[in-house]
Design a protein around this motif. Structure first.
Motif, PDB file in Angstrom:
ATOM      1  N   ALA A 383       0.841  -1.208   0.000  1.00 17.93           N
ATOM      2  CA  ALA A 383       0.000   0.000   0.000  1.00 17.93           C
ATOM      3  C   ALA A 383       0.875   1.256   0.000  1.00 17.93           C
ATOM      4  O   ALA A 383       0.616   2.221  -0.733  1.00 17.93           O
ATOM      5  CB  ALA A 383      -0.918  -0.013   1.217  1.00 17.93           C
ATOM      6  N   HIS A 384       1.921   1.229   0.809  1.00 22.89           N
ATOM      7  CA  HIS A 384       2.825   2.374   0.945  1.00 22.89           C
ATOM      8  C   HIS A 384       3.508   2.707  -0.394  1.00 22.89           C
ATOM      9  O   HIS A 384       3.419   3.834  -0.887  1.00 22.89           O
ATOM     10  CB  HIS A 384       3.868   2.038   2.025  1.00 22.89           C
ATOM     11  N   GLU A 385       4.160   1.720  -0.961  1.00 19.04           N
ATOM     12  CA  GLU A 385       4.933   1.987  -2.189  1.00 19.04           C
ATOM     13  C   GLU A 385       4.023   2.327  -3.368  1.00 19.04           C
ATOM     14  O   GLU A 385       4.367   3.165  -4.200  1.00 19.04           O
ATOM     15  CB  GLU A 385       5.846   0.809  -2.539  1.00 19.04           C
ATOM     16  N   GLY A 387       1.344   3.938  -3.072  1.00 17.00           N
ATOM     17  CA  GLY A 387       0.976   5.334  -2.804  1.00 17.00           C
ATOM     18  C   GLY A 387       1.984   6.275  -3.453  1.00 17.00           C
ATOM     19  O   GLY A 387       1.608   7.224  -4.159  1.00 17.00           O
ATOM     20  N   HIS A 388       3.265   5.995  -3.255  1.00 21.16           N
ATOM     21  CA  HIS A 388       4.312   6.795  -3.920  1.00 21.16           C
ATOM     22  C   HIS A 388       4.142   6.709  -5.437  1.00 21.16           C
ATOM     23  O   HIS A 388       4.214   7.704  -6.146  1.00 21.16           O
ATOM     24  CB  HIS A 388       5.700   6.238  -3.598  1.00 21.16           C
ATOM     25  N   ALA A 389       3.955   5.474  -5.912  1.00 22.28           N
ATOM     26  CA  ALA A 389       3.935   5.243  -7.364  1.00 22.28           C
ATOM     27  C   ALA A 389       2.799   6.024  -8.026  1.00 22.28           C
ATOM     28  O   ALA A 389       3.009   6.693  -9.040  1.00 22.28           O
ATOM     29  CB  ALA A 389       3.807   3.750  -7.661  1.00 22.28           C
ATOM     30  N   ALA A 411       6.526  14.150   0.091  1.00 25.32           N
ATOM     31  CA  ALA A 411       6.796  12.814  -0.454  1.00 25.32           C
ATOM     32  C   ALA A 411       6.146  11.672   0.317  1.00 25.32           C
ATOM     33  O   ALA A 411       5.779  10.665  -0.272  1.00 25.32           O
ATOM     34  CB  ALA A 411       8.299  12.590  -0.559  1.00 25.32           C
ATOM     35  N   GLU A 412       5.993  11.793   1.634  1.00 28.14           N
ATOM     36  CA  GLU A 412       5.473  10.644   2.389  1.00 28.14           C
ATOM     37  C   GLU A 412       3.973  10.722   2.672  1.00 28.14           C
ATOM     38  O   GLU A 412       3.452   9.937   3.456  1.00 28.14           O
ATOM     39  CB  GLU A 412       6.262  10.454   3.695  1.00 28.14           C
ATOM     40  N   ILE A 413       3.285  11.655   2.036  1.00 29.45           N
ATOM     41  CA  ILE A 413       1.865  11.810   2.355  1.00 29.45           C
ATOM     42  C   ILE A 413       1.002  10.741   1.671  1.00 29.45           C
ATOM     43  O   ILE A 413       0.229  10.033   2.327  1.00 29.45           O
ATOM     44  CB  ILE A 413       1.391  13.242   2.024  1.00 29.45           C
ATOM     45  N   ALA A 414       1.169  10.591   0.370  1.00 29.26           N
ATOM     46  CA  ALA A 414       0.332   9.619  -0.355  1.00 29.26           C
ATOM     47  C   ALA A 414       0.574   8.199   0.161  1.00 29.26           C
ATOM     48  O   ALA A 414      -0.359   7.395   0.275  1.00 29.26           O
ATOM     49  CB  ALA A 414       0.631   9.700  -1.849  1.00 29.26           C
ATOM     50  N   SER A 415       1.812   7.887   0.483  1.00 34.84           N
ATOM     51  CA  SER A 415       2.123   6.546   0.998  1.00 34.84           C
ATOM     52  C   SER A 415       1.456   6.320   2.352  1.00 34.84           C
ATOM     53  O   SER A 415       0.918   5.247   2.631  1.00 34.84           O
ATOM     54  CB  SER A 415       3.636   6.376   1.115  1.00 34.84           C
ATOM     55  N   THR A 416       1.434   7.353   3.207  1.00 35.44           N
ATOM     56  CA  THR A 416       0.827   7.211   4.526  1.00 35.44           C
ATOM     57  C   THR A 416      -0.700   7.178   4.437  1.00 35.44           C
ATOM     58  O   THR A 416      -1.349   6.436   5.175  1.00 35.44           O
ATOM     59  CB  THR A 416       1.305   8.344   5.463  1.00 35.44           C
TER      60      THR A 416
HETATM   61 ZN   LIG Z   1       7.931   6.008   1.672  1.00 37.44          ZN
END
Ligand SMILES: [Zn+2]
Length: 593
Positions: A383-385, A387-389, A411-416
Motif C-alpha cells: 500500500a505504501h509503495e 501510494g508513492h507510485a 513525499a510521504e503523504i500519499a504513501s501514509t
Molecule cells: Zn515512503
C-alpha cells in the motif's frame, strides 16, 4: 531463489524504457555524442532574452529526460541482481555522465538571479514560460539572499569544508564507535547499529539493559569529539544564515523547500500541548506489558505480539485494492493496471537489492521494488509503495516536466494515506481481537516513531540553534540538559529517564541535515487529515485528493496541500492528528480484557 526461476508476471518490465540492452547502448552513445561535449556556454550572458532562455530551459529538459531514461533502465537492472557486472558498470557510467552534463548548466540559476526584477517578473507572467513559472518565482524570491559574485564564489569554494562536520559524525558513528560484544537471545554477539534495534525489540530485559548501557557508553566515550562536530555544524548554519541575511537558521532551512516557518511552530506547539496523550500511552505500555519499572530501553518492546495476515502476493494485492476503495474506482483501476502492466518487482531473489521503493520517471511510468514475504508488514508495504507510485504517476500525467517532481515535504503523504486507509479497513472488517490489537499497535507505533519522536528531534534542533544564534556556546552539558528535559516532557513520569538518554542527540545522523526531520511529522499529520476528510466527506474530498496527487511540484508545498483541504498554517490539522492518536489509544483500551 535465482531470478530466472521467478515467473515473468512477478517481475518488473524495464523494456518499457528500452526494448533491449542494445537499444540502451545506442541511446547512451547518442547522448554522449550530442551532449557530452556540447557547449552549453552558448547561452551564457543571453538569458535575459526570452528566445534564448526558452531554448535553454527546453534543452535542459530534453537532456534531462533522456538521461533519466538511461539512468532508470540501468538502475532497475542493477537492483534486480547486483551481481551482474554489466549493469553495475552501465549504472556507474550514466551516473557519471549526469553529473558531468549537469555541472555545465550550473551558470543558469546564478545568471537568472542577476537579472533585473522587471525582467524576471515579465517572464513569470509570460504564458510561454508557464512550465517554468514556479522555478522563476523561486529565483526572484531568492534574490534577497544571494550575495555578490565574488562572495558567492567564496561560499561555493568553502562548501566542501563546511560539509566536514557531517563527515566527522559519519566516521565517528561508524568506523570509530568501537561497539563491544553483548548478549542477544542468550548468545554473545558483536553489537551493531542494526542489531541494537533487534535487541531492544526482542531481547530479554537484562539483555536490553546491557545493550542500552554499552551502546550509549560507546557514544559517551566520544562525547567531546561529537560535541565539537555538532556544535561546528550548528555554527556553520549560523554562519550561512548571517551572510545570507535570514532571520534564523530555521527560516533559512525552511525556505529551502519554500515552507512557511509557521508550520514548524504549529507542529511543536500542537504536539507539546498534547503530550499528556503520549504519557497516557506510556502508562498503558507499563500496564499491558506488566513492567514493574519501565525504562527507556523498554520502549521498543511491542505492546502486543504481531498477528500475521499471511497471504500470497496476488491476494495481498487484492486486499490492498479493497482497502483503498474509499479513494474511488479510478484509483483502484490504476492499482490493477500497475500490477498487470508489470510495474512491480515482487519477490526476493539472489543478488536483489533488499527493502522496498518506488522510482518513477516522467516519460514512462513508476516502478516498484518489493521483497514480498507473507507478513502483515509487507501488505502495508505494498500500500505504501503504490501510494508513492500513483502520486508520481498522476503528477507526471498532469504537470509539465519542469513541475512534475514533488518535494520531500510532500513525499510521504500519499504513501501514509494508503497505509492508514488500509489499516482502518482491516480493523473494521476483522472479528479477531488479537489482530485488531495488533493493527492499533502498528498505528500507535507510527505516531510514536514518526510523529512524537521526530517532533522531539525538531524541538531539540530549534533549541540548539537558538542557543547558538544567541551567541551561547554549545557544550556537552548544555546539549545533554536540553535533550534530557525534552525527554522528560515527551515521555512523562511513567518511565525511568535513564541518565544515558541525555546523550541520544549524539547518535542521530539526521541532525547534520538541520531542520529536516520535522517533515516526517508533518507528513503523517497531513495524511491523517486527508484520510479523515475522505472518510467523512467522500467524493468531494477524493476529488481534492486527486488534485493534490496531480500537482507534483507546481507551486510551494503548503499551497499544494491546501488543495487537499489541509491547511498547515492553521492549528486544525495538528490538533486533529493529536485527537486521532487519543482516539486510537482509547479504542485499544476497549479491547483489553
Ligand atoms: Zn515512503
Amino acid at each position: 531463489m535465482e531470478r530466472k526461476d521467478i515467473p515473468q508476471g512477478l517481475k518488473w518490465n524495464p523494456t518499457d524504457i528500452f526494448p533491449s540492452d542494445e537499444a540502451w547502448d545506442e541511446e547512451y552513445k547518442k547522448v554522449v555524442a550530442e551532449y557530452g561535449e556540447y557547449d552549453f556556454d552558448v547561452f551564457k550572458g543571453k538569458l535575459s532574452q526570452k528566445k534564448d532562455l526558452l531554448e535553454c530551459f527546453t534543452l535542459m529538459d530534453t537532456v534531462s529526460r533522456r538521461l533519466e531514461k538511461l539512468y532508470l533502465y540501468a538502475h532497475l537492472h542493477h537492483d534486480s541482481d547486483m551481481r551482474v557486472a554489466k549493469y553495475t558498470s552501465s549504472y556507474a557510467m550514466v551516473a557519471g555522465l549526469i553529473s558531468k552534463i549537469f555541472a555545465r548548466f550550473s551558470f543558469v540559476d546564478p545568471e537568472l538571479t542577476e537579472l533585473p526584477d522587471e525582467v524576471l517578473q515579465g517572464f513569470i507572467k509570460d504564458p510561454d514560460f508557464a512550465a517554468y513559472e514556479y522555478r522563476l518565482r523561486r529565483i526572484a524570491a531568492g534574490k534577497a539572499h544571494v550575495l555578490s559574485e565574488a562572495e558567492e564564489t567564496l561560499l561555493a569554494l568553502s562548501s566542501d569544508v563546511m560539509r566536514g562536520f557531517q563527515e566527522v559524525h559519519t566516521m565517528l558513528n561508524n568506523a570509530n564507535l568501537n561497539l563491544p560484544k553483548a548478549t542477544l537471545h542468550g548468545e554473545e554477539t558483536q553489537m551493531s547499529h542494526g542489531l541494537y534495534g533487534v535487541a531492544l525489540r526482542s531481547g530479554a530485559v537484562e539483555e536490553r539493559k546491557e545493550w542500552f548501557e554499552k551502546y550509549y557508553q560507546a557514544y559517551i566515550n566520544l562525547i567531546d569529539t561529537i560535541t565539537s562536530a555538532y556544535s561546528g555544524n550548528v555554527k556553520k548554519d549560523v554562519f550561512y544564515k548571517t551572510v545570507r541575511k535570514y532571520e534564523s537558521c530555521k527560516a533559512m532551512a525552511l525556505d529551502g523547500e519554500d515552507v512557511d516557518p509557521i508550520v514548524y511552530e504549529n507542529l511543536i506547539e500542537a504536539v507539546h500541548s498534547s503530550l499528556s496523550y503520549m504519557h497516557e500511552y506510556i502508562a498503558l505500555r507499563k500496564e499491558v506489558l506488566g513492567f514493574e519499572e519501565q525504562h527507556m530501553y523498554d520502549i521498543n518492546v511491542p505492546l502486543v505480539e504481531n498477528t500475521e495476515i499471511k497471504l500470497p502476493f496476488a491476494e495481498a494485492y487484492e486486499l490492498v485494492i479493497e482497502g483503498l476503495a474509499p479513494l474511488g474506482k479510478d484509483y483502484q483501476d490504476l492499482l490493477r493496471h500497475g500490477k498487470e502492466a508489470r510495474w512491480i518487482d515482487v519477490c526476493e531473489n539472489e543478488g536483489k537489492r533488499c527493502g522496498a521503493y518506488s522510482a518513477g520517471i516522467y516519460d514512462v511510468h513508476p516502478y516498484v521494488l518489493l521483497n514480498y514475504q507473507e507478513t502483515t508488514n509487507d501488505i502495508f508495504t505494498i500500500a505504501h509503495e503504490m501510494g508513492h507510485a500513483l502520486h508520481t504517476y498522476k503528477s507526471a500525467e498532469t504537470q509539465p516536466y519542469a513541475k512534475a517532481d514533488y518535494t520531500i515535504f510532500l513525499a510521504e503523504i500519499a504513501s501514509t494515506v494508503n497505509e492508514v486507509l488500509l489499516l482502518k479497513h482491516l480493523y473494521n472488517k476483522s472479528e479477531d481481537k488479537q489482530l485488531k490489537k495488533s493493527l492499533l499497535n502498528y498505528y500507535m507505533d507510527m505516531f510514536r516513531a514518526t510523529l512524537f519522536r521526530q517532533t522531539q528531534f525538531a524541538e531539540f534542533e530549534q533549541i540548539a540553534h537558538a542557543k547558538a544564534e544567541a551567541g551561547e556556546a554549545l557544550t556537552k552539558e548544555s546539549l545533554n540538559e536540553a535533550y534530557y528535559q525534552l525527554n522528560k516532557d515527551y515521555y512523562g513520569d511513567g518511565i525511568v529517564h535513564d541518565e544515558q538518554i541525555a546523550y541520544e542527540w549524539a547518535r542521530i545522523p539526521h541532525f547534520y541535515s538541520s531542520f529536516y526531520v520535522y517533515k516526517y511529522a508533518t507528513g503523517i499529520i497531513s495524511a491523517i487529515s486527508i484520510v479523515k476528510r475522505i472518510l467523512t466527506e467522500g467524493e468531494p474530498a477524493v476529488q481534492d485528493y486527486f488534485t493534490f496527487l496531480s500537482s507534483g511540484g507546481c507551486t510551494d508545498p503548503v499551497s499544494i496541500l491546501k488543495k487537499a483541504g489541509v491547511d498547515l498554517t492553521t492549528k486544525a490539522p495538528f490538533e486533529a492528528a493529536m485527537k486521532e492518536f487519543a482516539d486510537t489509544l482509547h479504542e485499544f483500551k476497549t479491547l483489553l480484557d
